[in-house]
Design a protein around this motif. Structure first.
Motif, PDB file in Angstrom:
ATOM      1  N   SER A 122       0.807  -1.226   0.000  1.00  0.00           N
ATOM      2  CA  SER A 122       0.000   0.000   0.000  1.00  0.00           C
ATOM      3  C   SER A 122       0.840   1.275   0.000  1.00  0.00           C
ATOM      4  N   ASN A 123       2.087   1.193   0.426  1.00  0.00           N
ATOM      5  CA  ASN A 123       2.940   2.394   0.398  1.00  0.00           C
ATOM      6  C   ASN A 123       4.299   2.032  -0.202  1.00  0.00           C
ATOM      7  N   GLU A 124       4.221   1.243  -1.260  1.00  0.00           N
ATOM      8  CA  GLU A 124       5.446   0.742  -1.863  1.00  0.00           C
ATOM      9  C   GLU A 124       5.663   1.343  -3.252  1.00  0.00           C
ATOM     10  N   ILE A 125       6.917   1.658  -3.548  1.00  0.00           N
ATOM     11  CA  ILE A 125       7.264   2.115  -4.897  1.00  0.00           C
ATOM     12  C   ILE A 125       7.984   0.950  -5.576  1.00  0.00           C
ATOM     13  N   VAL A 126       7.365   0.429  -6.634  1.00  0.00           N
ATOM     14  CA  VAL A 126       7.959  -0.706  -7.343  1.00  0.00           C
ATOM     15  C   VAL A 126       8.531  -0.231  -8.676  1.00  0.00           C
ATOM     16  N   GLY A 127       9.812  -0.496  -8.890  1.00  0.00           N
ATOM     17  CA  GLY A 127      10.459  -0.169 -10.158  1.00  0.00           C
ATOM     18  C   GLY A 127      10.276  -1.331 -11.111  1.00  0.00           C
ATOM     19  N   LEU A 128       9.615  -1.076 -12.234  1.00  0.00           N
ATOM     20  CA  LEU A 128       9.369  -2.144 -13.213  1.00  0.00           C
ATOM     21  C   LEU A 128      10.365  -1.980 -14.361  1.00  0.00           C
ATOM     22  N   ILE A 129      11.181  -3.026 -14.527  1.00  0.00           N
ATOM     23  CA  ILE A 129      12.309  -2.949 -15.455  1.00  0.00           C
ATOM     24  C   ILE A 129      12.174  -4.027 -16.525  1.00  0.00           C
ATOM     25  N   GLY A 130      12.596  -3.707 -17.737  1.00  0.00           N
ATOM     26  CA  GLY A 130      12.586  -4.721 -18.800  1.00  0.00           C
ATOM     27  C   GLY A 130      12.840  -4.088 -20.144  1.00  0.00           C
ATOM     28  N   ASP A 131      13.421  -4.876 -21.050  1.00  0.00           N
ATOM     29  CA  ASP A 131      13.712  -4.371 -22.389  1.00  0.00           C
ATOM     30  C   ASP A 131      12.438  -4.031 -23.133  1.00  0.00           C
ATOM     31  N   ASN A 132      12.589  -3.347 -24.257  1.00  0.00           N
ATOM     32  CA  ASN A 132      11.434  -3.058 -25.109  1.00  0.00           C
ATOM     33  C   ASN A 132      10.751  -4.356 -25.500  1.00  0.00           C
ATOM     34  N   GLY A 133       9.444  -4.359 -25.423  1.00  0.00           N
ATOM     35  CA  GLY A 133       8.695  -5.555 -25.803  1.00  0.00           C
ATOM     36  C   GLY A 133       8.506  -6.539 -24.662  1.00  0.00           C
ATOM     37  N   ALA A 134       9.001  -6.206 -23.463  1.00  0.00           N
ATOM     38  CA  ALA A 134       8.898  -7.126 -22.320  1.00  0.00           C
ATOM     39  C   ALA A 134       7.452  -7.303 -21.856  1.00  0.00           C
ATOM     40  N   GLY A 135       6.615  -6.290 -22.111  1.00  0.00           N
ATOM     41  CA  GLY A 135       5.212  -6.384 -21.700  1.00  0.00           C
ATOM     42  C   GLY A 135       4.812  -5.368 -20.631  1.00  0.00           C
ATOM     43  N   LYS A 136       5.707  -4.432 -20.338  1.00  0.00           N
ATOM     44  CA  LYS A 136       5.448  -3.453 -19.273  1.00  0.00           C
ATOM     45  C   LYS A 136       4.220  -2.593 -19.587  1.00  0.00           C
ATOM     46  N   ILE A 151       3.933   2.326  -9.323  1.00  0.00           N
ATOM     47  CA  ILE A 151       4.732   1.480 -10.214  1.00  0.00           C
ATOM     48  C   ILE A 151       5.460   2.447 -11.137  1.00  0.00           C
ATOM     49  N   TYR A 152       6.782   2.377 -11.097  1.00  0.00           N
ATOM     50  CA  TYR A 152       7.596   3.316 -11.862  1.00  0.00           C
ATOM     51  C   TYR A 152       8.379   2.563 -12.934  1.00  0.00           C
ATOM     52  N   ILE A 153       8.086   2.881 -14.193  1.00  0.00           N
ATOM     53  CA  ILE A 153       8.737   2.192 -15.311  1.00  0.00           C
ATOM     54  C   ILE A 153       9.758   3.127 -15.949  1.00  0.00           C
ATOM     55  N   SER A 154      10.986   2.672 -16.048  1.00  0.00           N
ATOM     56  CA  SER A 154      12.000   3.503 -16.702  1.00  0.00           C
ATOM     57  C   SER A 154      13.192   2.663 -17.108  1.00  0.00           C
ATOM     58  N   HIS A 155      13.920   3.150 -18.101  1.00  0.00           N
ATOM     59  CA  HIS A 155      15.158   2.487 -18.504  1.00  0.00           C
ATOM     60  C   HIS A 155      16.351   3.092 -17.782  1.00  0.00           C
ATOM     61  N   ALA A 156      16.136   4.203 -17.092  1.00  0.00           N
ATOM     62  CA  ALA A 156      17.241   4.864 -16.387  1.00  0.00           C
ATOM     63  C   ALA A 156      17.430   4.182 -15.031  1.00  0.00           C
ATOM     64  N   MET A 157      18.379   3.246 -14.990  1.00  0.00           N
ATOM     65  CA  MET A 157      18.527   2.404 -13.810  1.00  0.00           C
ATOM     66  C   MET A 157      18.861   3.164 -12.526  1.00  0.00           C
ATOM     67  N   ALA A 158      19.712   4.178 -12.648  1.00  0.00           N
ATOM     68  CA  ALA A 158      20.085   4.923 -11.439  1.00  0.00           C
ATOM     69  C   ALA A 158      18.853   5.578 -10.815  1.00  0.00           C
ATOM     70  N   ASP A 159      17.970   6.103 -11.669  1.00  0.00           N
ATOM     71  CA  ASP A 159      16.737   6.748 -11.188  1.00  0.00           C
ATOM     72  C   ASP A 159      15.804   5.721 -10.558  1.00  0.00           C
ATOM     73  N   VAL A 160      15.613   4.609 -11.259  1.00  0.00           N
ATOM     74  CA  VAL A 160      14.728   3.560 -10.743  1.00  0.00           C
ATOM     75  C   VAL A 160      15.251   3.099  -9.383  1.00  0.00           C
ATOM     76  N   TYR A 161      16.566   2.921  -9.328  1.00  0.00           N
ATOM     77  CA  TYR A 161      17.160   2.424  -8.081  1.00  0.00           C
ATOM     78  C   TYR A 161      16.922   3.401  -6.934  1.00  0.00           C
ATOM     79  N   GLU A 162      17.138   4.664  -7.221  1.00  0.00           N
ATOM     80  CA  GLU A 162      17.013   5.673  -6.164  1.00  0.00           C
ATOM     81  C   GLU A 162      15.616   5.720  -5.549  1.00  0.00           C
ATOM     82  N   ILE A 163      14.587   5.670  -6.370  1.00  0.00           N
ATOM     83  CA  ILE A 163      13.238   5.894  -5.826  1.00  0.00           C
ATOM     84  C   ILE A 163      12.468   4.636  -5.444  1.00  0.00           C
TER      85      ILE A 163
END
Ligand SMILES: Nc1ncnc2c1ncn2[C@@H]1O[C@H](COP(=O)(O)OP(=O)(O)O)[C@@H](O)[C@H]1O
Ligand SMILES: [Mg+2]
Length: 262
Positions: free
Chosen positions: A35-49, A207-219
């Motif tokens: 309920s108070n979680e930030i999930v970074g969703l990672i995957g190459d193009n076409g992964a289904g995000k 749910i935060y989707i991004s290819h910028a790993m440093a950003d995804v990791y931080e938040i």
């Protein structure tokens, strides 16, 4: 509704599958977001995000599976974007979610206007609320930008801020950001990340989707990695460093390439 500890999740997806004709875009997706979680969703193009995001936001239904939002089962046969809003799911699309020519306060209430008796728009109330959210909740500090400013005057990061603020005002349980920082300058990216921190502070889930790993990791509190329609890894931030996560992704994609080349 009484909340049991099991149902404290903002989201639970059970065995979600999506076929486009014979193409399987999502295969047995099981995902929970606290309920108070930030999930970074990672995957190459076409992964289904994005397919997953569209199912969650009612753009199209899954082929099979179940979805629970804040413990409430979603009736997927009667699900659409409006119902998704009612359940508390809000998506912030990259730029497209804001009308350029509109002033900020009008944009804030688009499709969900506050009216007076006889149907007149409650301009005063809408402006007050928009200002309160933008200044206090989101911490908007744009120079010379007020609720009367045209959206076209806002920077890319500020537009994301308006969309996030709007999602927070409408009491979203789950805010989904699909690649919100694509095409933004570093300074603008920093603004967006700061807005995402506000989501966390407000006790909401994201749910935060991004290819910028440093950003995804931080938040993010947790990382979910998708590959060709499946969730292939799910780990908490405390279990893995940014370096190890980068290495994992690199090794994973190499492993996949080797398999394909065989
Ligand atoms: N409307 C659609 N019709 C047919 N195939 C689609 C459609 N949307 C997505 N796909 C396919 O589903 C797969 C996942 O795409 P997508 O969800 O956009 O991935 P991602 O957002 O991770 O890049 C891809 O193979 C894509 O071609
Ligand atoms: Mg996508």
């Amino acid at each position: 509704m009484a909340e049991s500890p099991v149902e404290r999740n903002a989201l639970r997806m059970v065995n979600i599958e999506k076929y486009f004709g014979l193409v399987c875009a999502l295969r047995k997706i099981n995902l929970e977001v606290g309920s108070n979680e930030i999930v970074g969703l990672i995957g190459d193009n076409g992964a289904g995000k994005s397919t997953m995001v569209k199912i969650l936001t009612g753009v199209f239904p899954p082929t099979s599976g179940e979805i629970y939002i804040a413990g409430n089962k979603v009736d997927l046969r009667n699900y659409n974007v409006k119902r998704a809003h009612e359940h508390g799911v809000e998506t912030v699309y990259q730029d497209k979610s804001l009308g350029e020519k509109q002033v900020l306060w009008r944009n804030f209430f688009i499709g969900r206007e506050i009216t007076l008796p006889f149907g007149f728009l409650n301009v005063k109330k809408e402006k007050e609320i928009a200002n309160e959210i933008m200044v206090n909740t989101i911490g908007f500090r744009g120079k010379g930008i007020t609720v009367d400013s045209k959206v076209s005057k806002l920077s890319g990061g500020e537009r994301q801020g308006v969309a996030i603020g709007r999602a927070m005002h409408f009491e979203a349980e789950l805010i989904i950001l699909d690649e919100p920082t694509v095409a933004l300058s570093l300074k603008e990216v920093a603004k967006v990340l700061n807005f995402v921190h506000k989501i966390k502070e407000a006790g909401k889930a994201c749910i935060y989707i991004s290819h910028a790993m440093a950003d995804v990791y931080e938040i993010s509190d947790r990382f979910v990695i998708m590959d060709r329609g499946e969730i292939v890894a799910d780990m908490a931030k405390k279990e893995i460093s940014l370096k190890a996560l980068d290495e994992f992704l690199l090794e994973y994609s190499h492993g996949m390439k080797d398999k394909v080349e065989l």
